[in-house]
Design a protein around this motif. Structure first.
Motif, PDB file in Angstrom:
ATOM      1  N   PRO A  42       0.837  -1.204   0.000  1.00 28.28           N
ATOM      2  CA  PRO A  42       0.000   0.000   0.000  1.00 28.28           C
ATOM      3  C   PRO A  42       0.874   1.258   0.000  1.00 28.28           C
ATOM      4  O   PRO A  42       1.903   1.310   0.676  1.00 28.28           O
ATOM      5  N   GLY A  43       0.487   2.219  -0.798  1.00 26.39           N
ATOM      6  CA  GLY A  43       1.232   3.466  -0.918  1.00 26.39           C
ATOM      7  C   GLY A  43       2.156   3.518  -2.114  1.00 26.39           C
ATOM      8  O   GLY A  43       2.607   4.602  -2.498  1.00 26.39           O
ATOM      9  N   GLN A  44       2.449   2.366  -2.721  1.00 26.62           N
ATOM     10  CA  GLN A  44       3.306   2.377  -3.910  1.00 26.62           C
ATOM     11  C   GLN A  44       2.554   3.010  -5.072  1.00 26.62           C
ATOM     12  O   GLN A  44       1.361   2.807  -5.257  1.00 26.62           O
ATOM     13  N   ARG A  45       3.300   3.758  -5.862  1.00 25.73           N
ATOM     14  CA  ARG A  45       2.731   4.363  -7.064  1.00 25.73           C
ATOM     15  C   ARG A  45       2.742   3.304  -8.153  1.00 25.73           C
ATOM     16  O   ARG A  45       3.753   2.624  -8.383  1.00 25.73           O
ATOM     17  N   VAL A  46       1.599   3.114  -8.825  1.00 25.24           N
ATOM     18  CA  VAL A  46       1.472   2.083  -9.843  1.00 25.24           C
ATOM     19  C   VAL A  46       0.929   2.670 -11.138  1.00 25.24           C
ATOM     20  O   VAL A  46       0.345   3.751 -11.155  1.00 25.24           O
ATOM     21  N   ARG A  47       1.160   1.935 -12.201  1.00 20.93           N
ATOM     22  CA  ARG A  47       0.566   2.249 -13.497  1.00 20.93           C
ATOM     23  C   ARG A  47      -0.493   1.190 -13.731  1.00 20.93           C
ATOM     24  O   ARG A  47      -0.257   0.001 -13.511  1.00 20.93           O
ATOM     25  N   ILE A  48      -1.668   1.621 -14.158  1.00 19.37           N
ATOM     26  CA  ILE A  48      -2.747   0.678 -14.444  1.00 19.37           C
ATOM     27  C   ILE A  48      -3.244   0.884 -15.866  1.00 19.37           C
ATOM     28  O   ILE A  48      -3.104   1.962 -16.436  1.00 19.37           O
ATOM     29  N   GLU A  49      -3.790  -0.176 -16.415  1.00 21.68           N
ATOM     30  CA  GLU A  49      -4.504  -0.097 -17.682  1.00 21.68           C
ATOM     31  C   GLU A  49      -5.916  -0.580 -17.415  1.00 21.68           C
ATOM     32  O   GLU A  49      -6.117  -1.516 -16.630  1.00 21.68           O
ATOM     33  N   VAL A  50      -6.877   0.080 -18.036  1.00 18.20           N
ATOM     34  CA  VAL A  50      -8.283  -0.294 -17.850  1.00 18.20           C
ATOM     35  C   VAL A  50      -8.898  -0.624 -19.200  1.00 18.20           C
ATOM     36  O   VAL A  50      -8.430  -0.166 -20.237  1.00 18.20           O
ATOM     37  N   ASP A  51      -9.960  -1.448 -19.161  1.00 23.70           N
ATOM     38  CA  ASP A  51     -10.643  -1.759 -20.415  1.00 23.70           C
ATOM     39  C   ASP A  51     -11.550  -0.605 -20.789  1.00 23.70           C
ATOM     40  O   ASP A  51     -11.776   0.313 -20.007  1.00 23.70           O
ATOM     41  N   GLY A  52     -12.078  -0.641 -21.977  1.00 22.04           N
ATOM     42  CA  GLY A  52     -12.897   0.454 -22.483  1.00 22.04           C
ATOM     43  C   GLY A  52     -14.339   0.418 -22.016  1.00 22.04           C
ATOM     44  O   GLY A  52     -15.138   1.228 -22.448  1.00 22.04           O
ATOM     45  N   GLY A  53     -14.668  -0.505 -21.114  1.00 24.03           N
ATOM     46  CA  GLY A  53     -16.037  -0.615 -20.635  1.00 24.03           C
ATOM     47  C   GLY A  53     -16.456   0.573 -19.787  1.00 24.03           C
ATOM     48  O   GLY A  53     -15.655   1.421 -19.411  1.00 24.03           O
ATOM     49  N   GLY A  54     -17.723   0.591 -19.463  1.00 24.04           N
ATOM     50  CA  GLY A  54     -18.271   1.694 -18.682  1.00 24.04           C
ATOM     51  C   GLY A  54     -17.891   1.639 -17.229  1.00 24.04           C
ATOM     52  O   GLY A  54     -17.177   0.757 -16.783  1.00 24.04           O
ATOM     53  N   PRO A  55     -18.379   2.638 -16.510  1.00 27.79           N
ATOM     54  CA  PRO A  55     -18.053   2.714 -15.090  1.00 27.79           C
ATOM     55  C   PRO A  55     -18.665   1.546 -14.314  1.00 27.79           C
ATOM     56  O   PRO A  55     -19.743   1.096 -14.685  1.00 27.79           O
ATOM     57  N   PRO A  56     -18.023   1.060 -13.288  1.00 25.20           N
ATOM     58  CA  PRO A  56     -16.683   1.449 -12.873  1.00 25.20           C
ATOM     59  C   PRO A  56     -15.643   0.842 -13.810  1.00 25.20           C
ATOM     60  O   PRO A  56     -15.912  -0.180 -14.451  1.00 25.20           O
ATOM     61  N   PRO A  57     -14.464   1.446 -13.889  1.00 25.03           N
ATOM     62  CA  PRO A  57     -13.434   0.904 -14.773  1.00 25.03           C
ATOM     63  C   PRO A  57     -12.982  -0.481 -14.301  1.00 25.03           C
ATOM     64  O   PRO A  57     -12.990  -0.764 -13.107  1.00 25.03           O
ATOM     65  N   ARG A  58     -12.624  -1.340 -15.250  1.00 26.16           N
ATOM     66  CA  ARG A  58     -12.092  -2.663 -14.913  1.00 26.16           C
ATOM     67  C   ARG A  58     -10.600  -2.656 -15.218  1.00 26.16           C
ATOM     68  O   ARG A  58     -10.180  -2.444 -16.356  1.00 26.16           O
ATOM     69  N   ILE A  59      -9.793  -2.861 -14.194  1.00 27.45           N
ATOM     70  CA  ILE A  59      -8.342  -2.843 -14.346  1.00 27.45           C
ATOM     71  C   ILE A  59      -7.894  -4.143 -14.994  1.00 27.45           C
ATOM     72  O   ILE A  59      -8.270  -5.224 -14.560  1.00 27.45           O
ATOM     73  N   THR A  60      -7.078  -4.016 -16.050  1.00 29.74           N
ATOM     74  CA  THR A  60      -6.572  -5.184 -16.757  1.00 29.74           C
ATOM     75  C   THR A  60      -5.084  -5.409 -16.526  1.00 29.74           C
ATOM     76  O   THR A  60      -4.568  -6.461 -16.863  1.00 29.74           O
ATOM     77  N   LEU A  61      -4.381  -4.411 -15.958  1.00 29.17           N
ATOM     78  CA  LEU A  61      -2.947  -4.527 -15.698  1.00 29.17           C
ATOM     79  C   LEU A  61      -2.570  -3.608 -14.553  1.00 29.17           C
ATOM     80  O   LEU A  61      -3.032  -2.466 -14.500  1.00 29.17           O
ATOM     81  N   VAL A  62      -1.738  -4.125 -13.647  1.00 22.14           N
ATOM     82  CA  VAL A  62      -1.168  -3.331 -12.563  1.00 22.14           C
ATOM     83  C   VAL A  62       0.328  -3.557 -12.585  1.00 22.14           C
ATOM     84  O   VAL A  62       0.781  -4.713 -12.548  1.00 22.14           O
ATOM     85  N   THR A  63       1.112  -2.514 -12.664  1.00 21.69           N
ATOM     86  CA  THR A  63       2.567  -2.643 -12.604  1.00 21.69           C
ATOM     87  C   THR A  63       3.121  -1.416 -11.892  1.00 21.69           C
ATOM     88  O   THR A  63       2.411  -0.422 -11.707  1.00 21.69           O
ATOM     89  N   LEU A  64       4.374  -1.483 -11.477  1.00 23.30           N
ATOM     90  CA  LEU A  64       4.967  -0.332 -10.782  1.00 23.30           C
ATOM     91  C   LEU A  64       5.204   0.818 -11.738  1.00 23.30           C
ATOM     92  O   LEU A  64       5.576   0.610 -12.901  1.00 23.30           O
ATOM     93  N   GLN A  65       4.997   2.002 -11.249  1.00 25.14           N
ATOM     94  CA  GLN A  65       5.272   3.213 -12.029  1.00 25.14           C
ATOM     95  C   GLN A  65       6.762   3.492 -11.938  1.00 25.14           C
ATOM     96  O   GLN A  65       7.302   3.569 -10.847  1.00 25.14           O
ATOM     97  N   THR A  66       7.413   3.595 -13.071  1.00 24.44           N
ATOM     98  CA  THR A  66       8.828   3.947 -13.102  1.00 24.44           C
ATOM     99  C   THR A  66       9.002   5.240 -13.858  1.00 24.44           C
ATOM    100  O   THR A  66       8.229   5.570 -14.755  1.00 24.44           O
ATOM    101  N   PHE A  67      10.005   5.969 -13.477  1.00 32.25           N
ATOM    102  CA  PHE A  67      10.254   7.275 -14.097  1.00 32.25           C
ATOM    103  C   PHE A  67      11.363   7.211 -15.086  1.00 32.25           C
ATOM    104  O   PHE A  67      12.230   6.459 -15.071  1.00 32.25           O
TER     105      PHE A  67
END
Length: 67
Positions: A42-67
């Motif tokens: 908890p607290g880590q910054r992540v990058r997510i991808e969501v599908d194009g469906g309606g609300p609520p968004p459905r997350i399809t990928l979770v990975t760490l956010q890197t700079f």
């Protein structure tokens, strides 16, 4: 899209993230596995991808956010 890890349950490899507006969005094991992560704190910054469906968004990928 970026978010902050909010909850994570290692036994089920599922949890939730907080969007930048504070909205919690759950993710399942498939989204966690797609990112190739082994652990998420908890607290880590992540990058997510969501599908194009309606609300609520459905997350399809979770990975760490890197700079």
């Amino acid at each position: 899209m970026q978010a902050t890890a909010y909850t994570y349950e290692p036994d089920t490899r599922s949890g939730s993230v907080l969007l930048d507006d504070g909205t919690p969005v759950p993710f399942d094991a498939a989204a966690f596995d797609a990112g190739g992560l082994l652990l998420l704190r908890p607290g880590q910054r992540v990058r997510i991808e969501v599908d194009g469906g309606g609300p609520p968004p459905r997350i399809t990928l979770v990975t760490l956010q890197t700079f």
